[in-house]
Scaffold this motif. Structure first.
Motif, PDB file in Angstrom:
ATOM      1  N   ALA A   1       1.038  -0.797  -0.209  1.00 23.93           N
ATOM      2  CA  ALA A   1       0.206   0.078   0.016  1.00 23.93           C
ATOM      3  C   ALA A   1       0.636   1.495  -0.312  1.00 23.93           C
ATOM      4  O   ALA A   1       1.778   1.747   1.177  1.00 23.93           O
ATOM      5  CB  ALA A   1      -0.770   0.233   1.791  1.00 23.93           C
TER       6      ALA A   1
ATOM      7  N   TRP B   1      -5.509   2.442   3.872  1.00 23.89           N
ATOM      8  CA  TRP B   1      -6.281   1.508   3.486  1.00 23.89           C
ATOM      9  C   TRP B   1      -7.707   1.037   4.452  1.00 23.89           C
ATOM     10  O   TRP B   1      -8.813   0.836   4.223  1.00 23.89           O
ATOM     11  CB  TRP B   1      -5.896  -0.373   2.953  1.00 23.89           C
ATOM     12  CG  TRP B   1      -4.852   0.186   1.421  1.00 23.89           C
ATOM     13  CD1 TRP B   1      -4.694   2.090   0.789  1.00 23.89           C
ATOM     14  CD2 TRP B   1      -4.047  -0.385   0.715  1.00 23.89           C
ATOM     15  NE1 TRP B   1      -4.004   1.384  -0.192  1.00 23.89           N
ATOM     16  CE2 TRP B   1      -3.737  -0.123  -1.123  1.00 23.89           C
ATOM     17  CE3 TRP B   1      -4.271  -1.918   0.786  1.00 23.89           C
ATOM     18  CZ2 TRP B   1      -3.238  -1.054  -1.881  1.00 23.89           C
ATOM     19  CZ3 TRP B   1      -3.806  -2.601  -0.557  1.00 23.89           C
ATOM     20  CH2 TRP B   1      -3.451  -1.964  -1.693  1.00 23.89           C
TER      21      TRP B   1
ATOM     22  N   SER C   1      -6.882  -6.081   2.909  1.00 23.70           N
ATOM     23  CA  SER C   1      -6.230  -5.874   1.301  1.00 23.70           C
ATOM     24  C   SER C   1      -7.498  -7.009   0.652  1.00 23.70           C
ATOM     25  O   SER C   1      -8.039  -6.205  -0.406  1.00 23.70           O
ATOM     26  CB  SER C   1      -4.955  -6.244   1.224  1.00 23.70           C
ATOM     27  OG  SER C   1      -4.639  -5.525   2.174  1.00 23.70           O
TER      28      SER C   1
END
Length: 385
Positions: free
Chosen positions: A233, A240, A342
């Motif tokens: 990221a 995130w 994720s």
């Protein structure tokens, strides 16, 4: 007693309510059952070309029905419409299991294997397929009336297994049932990525063990590829997680908000603040989070294109203690979700394996693959030693 009551002219009594509905339900079920029985027998005769094999397969049905009736008697339940439907499903499962055994036994007999040995071999070989397919059928029959979504955007179903091979076998059954086509790619990955920003989130006490486990797994996977260290990221995994949190909160309130405002339930001390936060998500915050998710999806699709696998720690530490204070529990959950979000944001398959430990407690290493690569990821995990 009611039948002895003298009613005035023009009056009569009739059973109504649940009894009436039950009578209507059962009224048309007997012809359907008879048609189904003859249909099954006809299919079995065509399948085996023998009345003997057909009778052997169908011979399990009386045993199953007897067991079901005894179970109803022991548990004090009635022969309701739901129980009848369950028995019909039981017959189907029994027939399926018998076909698997008898058909394989016949194959072995044609190869010259003695009868007793053929039966024992068939039971040994077909036991696991029978167990898995039966469990799948029973799971499909479980009512979803009591299942309650939290945030449908991210809700998913996973399963546990004693090892990666069993995990892959269960996954194969589920993928077949869902119509997911088998992979045609080589099981070995073309690229193996290690997320360095994910490793940086691991607590210092667990970092050496998890770093070693991540590198060990990556090296095993990279027999024909190099291991690349990447930043998962660029904006930071905390960013995130913030996107995930806004989207999840909005989805929770969209799903449960009307009920919460109508019922005003009393939530626990850790649940109440989350529903309160969910109720405060604004349209602007949701729009910004939706846009940010598109960038995250594009980043993940770019990283995991082709036969690429990403290796990272599942969570930053061992499982939290049961008696952890509420404030620390919140902190542990937020740290874990920075690593766990994720796959949810990208709609990706993820497998977690207990590849490390600290003080005798297991810690997970995760594999992520591209969208729709579930079968490939399962095969990949099963190839690890």
């Amino acid at each position: 007693a009611v039948g002895k009551v003298a009613f005035p002219p023009g009056y009569r009594f009739a059973v109504s309510g649940q009894a009436e509905a039950q009578a209507e339900s059962f009224g048309g079920i007997l012809p359907a059952v008879l048609v189904a029985i003859f249909g099954i027998l006809a299919v079995l005769v065509l399948e085996f070309g023998s009345f003997r094999s057909t009778l052997i397969v169908a011979g399990v049905v009386p045993l199953g029905i007897t067991g079901a009736l005894l179970a109803l008697l022991i548990t004090g339940n009635t022969l309701s419409f739901t129980a009848i439907i369950g028995m019909i499903a039981l017959v189907g499962i029994e027939i399926k299991n018998s076909i698997l055994l008898v058909d394989f036994t016949n194959q072995l007999r044609e190869e010259g294997v003695p009868l007793q040995e053929a039966i024992e071999k068939a039971v040994e070989v077909r036991f696991l397929p029978i167990l898995l397919t039966s469990a799948t059928a029973i799971g499909g029959l479980l009512p979803l009336a009591g299942a309650c979504p939290l945030a449908p955007m991210f809700d998913t179903v996973g399963w546990f297994a004693r090892d990666a091979h069993m995990l892959a076998r269960v996954g194969t059954v589920l993928c077949d049932a869902a119509g997911v086509a088998p992979e045609e790619h080589d099981v070995r990955p073309a690229r193996v990525l290690v997320a360095q920003d994910a490793l940086a989130l691991v607590v210092p006490e667990s970092r050496p063990m998890l770093e070693e486990a991540v590198q060990r797994v990556a090296s095993q996977l990279a027999s024909q590829a190099s291991v690349e260290t990447v930043t998962l990221a660029p904006e930071g995994l905390r960013a995130w997680y913030d996107v995930f949190r806004v989207l999840q909160w909005a989805d929770i309130w969209r799903t449960h908000g009307a009920w919460v405002e109508r019922v005003r339930p009393t939530f626990g001390p850790q649940i109440a603040p989350r529903f309160e936060a969910a109720s405060r998500v604004t349209a602007d915050e949701l729009r910004d989070a939706d846009q940010a998710r598109l960038h995250i999806v594009a980043r993940l699709d770019s990283l995991l294109a082709g036969d690429t696998v990403l290796v990272l720690p599942t969570v930053p530490d061992v499982a939290p203690r049961l008696a952890l204070p509420p404030a620390e529990t919140v902190a542990v959950r937020e740290q874990a979700l920075q690593l766990l979000c994720s796959a949810g944001l990208g709609g990706l398959p993820q497998i977690s394996m207990p590849m490390a430990e600290r003080d005798g407690l297991p810690m997970g290493v995760s594999l992520l693959a591209g969208r729709g690569r579930d079968r490939w990821l399962l095969e990949l995990a099963a190839s690890l030693r």
